[in-house]
Design an enzyme around this catalytic site. Structure first.
Site: not given
Ligand code: UDP
Length: 477
Positions: A24, A347, A362, A365-367, A370, A386-387
């Site tokens: 978030h 990341q 996984h 949504w951010n990953s 990205e 939501d994955q």
């Molecule tokens: N992320 C990061 N470094 C890492 C792993 C994750 O900066 O080693 C960041 C990634 O770029 C993303 C966020 O953490 O912006 C993870 O969000 P995502 O929605 O993918 O997954 P969540 O952590 O909410 O399950």
């Protein structure tokens, strides 16, 4: 802006309230930066504990930070120890503390013109309504996931209790969604349903109650056209992909990270990546929340080593030191390959490195976004929430990856991971098509955020709409 010169026609003050977890924090920070670049004043706020935990925050003229109380501010561990109690306290204490913050802005001649809140915080909409401040929900999940939630929770003819009577879910222009494709907590036997279902219901309800509110979605029109239309009732506006601009449109090359990490990262991996050939490295990360079982970590490690490709694996220290040791012991004992394991990394920087050829993810949504913006094809290993939906879209709609299948114990075995890696990184037609699709989506994402692109225009429209509502004198605080 000079605080004393506030006039109705030139003033925006967005107060963005986010829940302090990584998935978030990142898009909220990026949304804030984009609004500031378009001339708005933005205050980002979260709980006092949450704000303290963020390791670094970007400094930008027009962007400031604030916090409100969650009731447990001095007890750092409460959040992890007893999440439900933390949430109950936040809901009890948060509204008054946030009200005080909004009122203070008014008293200081910096009234809030739009209160933006993210998932887990539906009560913020009620605070906004009571203070007569316009509000918008910011979704850090896809429009498709929201179209599914809408089917389930809408008050008029939603299904509410029995998801099975709704399956498979049909959404215009998309393949059917079965029980393994919908957000996992919609299924009654899911361990977090008891918390998530009422919370999502409340989110939908507060949006339905205020037809003037809108939903900002971290997506772009070209990616989820039909799903955005499916949630048009909520005045959905796409404002994504929310990725640092150095990696997206290149408009600000100094904007290289979200700058809001909750975890400490090691720094030497970029040099290691520099030493690897183009598109050769497998990047593995399961985001900030998922905790993998010991067996799953073993299967991943074996798959990586057997694939014979270099790998960079983000393995966060989990609660169980013993399990961490297990993986490190395996490595010491020779199951090693040409890989490095880090506790956290930047990341977006990694994904946009020329050496990366595939992302084992996984499908948070951010990953997912990205990866798409970085033109990196995906092996999707969804864990929860939501994955599962994102992994389906990656494979069946956007064609930028494959979804690995788990066995009956919910473990994705080494053979399956290796097979997926060979498909995505190999020379067969399927892999080539995925890489072509990845290139196409990156192009469309860049177009969307550029001057004149769909997201760029939406942000401008958002600023226009909120300026009309921004006469400070209309806020009877
Ligand atoms: N992320 C990061 N470094 C890492 C792993 C994750 O900066 O080693 C960041 C990634 O770029 C993303 C966020 O953490 O912006 C993870 O969000 P995502 O929605 O993918 O997954 P969540 O952590 O909410 O399950």
């Amino acid at each position: 802006m000079d605080q004393k010169q506030v006039t109705p026609m030139n003033y925006h003050h967005f107060l963005i309230i986010f829940f302090p977890i990584q998935g978030h924090i990142n898009p909220s920070l990026q949304l804030a930066k984009n609004l500031v670049r378009n001339g708005a004043k933005v205050t980002l706020a979260t709980t006092s504990r949450g704000l303290k935990q963020i390791k670094s925050l970007p400094t930008l003229k027009g962007l400031s930070y604030a916090s409100f109380s969650a009731g447990q501010d001095d007890d750092e561990s409460q959040f992890q120890k007893d999440f439900l109690r933390y949430m109950a306290d936040l809901r009890r204490i948060g509204p008054q503390s946030l009200t005080n913050l909004v009122q203070k802005f008014s008293a200081d001649q910096e009234p809030v013109t739009l209160l933006v809140y993210s998932m887990f915080l539906p009560w913020v909409a009620v605070v906004a309504r009571d203070l007569q401040v316009p509000s918008a929900f910011f979704s850090n999940q896809s429009a498709t996931v929201w179209a599914i939630y809408h089917r389930f929770f809408k008050s008029q003819d939603g299904i509410h209790g029995d998801i099975f009577s709704l399956l498979p879910i049909e959404l215009l222009g998309l393949p059917l969604f079965s029980s393994s494709d919908i957000p996992s907590f919609l299924l009654p036997d899911n361990p977090v349903s008891g918390f998530m279902l009422p919370m999502m219901q409340e989110h939908i309800q507060v949006l339905e109650e205020d037809p003037r509110s809108f939903v900002l979605v971290n997506t772009f029109e070209e990616l989820e056209q039909e799903s955005i239309k499916a949630i048009a009732n909520f005045n959905a506006i796409s404002v994504g992909p929310l990725i640092p601009s150095a990696f997206c449109d290149g408009s600000d090359l100094t904007d290289k990270s979200f700058g809001g990490d909750l975890f400490s990262k090691s720094e030497d991996y970029i040099q290691w990546l520099d030493s690897k050939p183009k598109s050769s490295v497998i990047y593995v990360s399961f985001g900030s929340l998922a905790v993998l079982k010991k067996e799953q970590k073993e299967e991943i490690l074996h798959a990586l080593v057997e694939s014979g490709r270099p790998f960079l694996w983000v393995l966060r220290s989990s609660n169980s030191e013993e399990e961490e040791e297990q993986v490190h012991k395996m490595i010491e004992n020779g199951v090693k390959g040409d890989g490095i394991i880090v506790p956290w990394c930047s990341q977006v920087e990694v994904l946009s490195h020329q050496s990366i050829g595939c992302f084992v993810t996984h499908c948070g949504w951010n990953s997912t976004l990205e990866s798409l913006v970085s033109e990196v094809p995906v092996v999707g290993c969804p864990q929860f929430s939501d994955q599962t939906t994102n992994a389906k879209m990656v494979e069946e709609v956007w064609g930028i990856g494959v979804r690995a299948k788990a066995n009956g114990e919910n473990i994705i075995e080494r053979g399956e991971i290796k097979k997926c890696l060979d498909i995505v990184m190999g020379d067969e037609d399927r892999g080539k098509r995925m890489r072509e699709n990845a290139g196409k989506w990156r192009g469309l994402a860049i177009e969307a955020v550029k001057e004149g692109g769909s997201t760029h225009n939406n942000l401008k429209r958002l600023l226009e709409i909120t300026m009309m509502d921004s006469n400070p004198s209309t806020h009877s605080l």
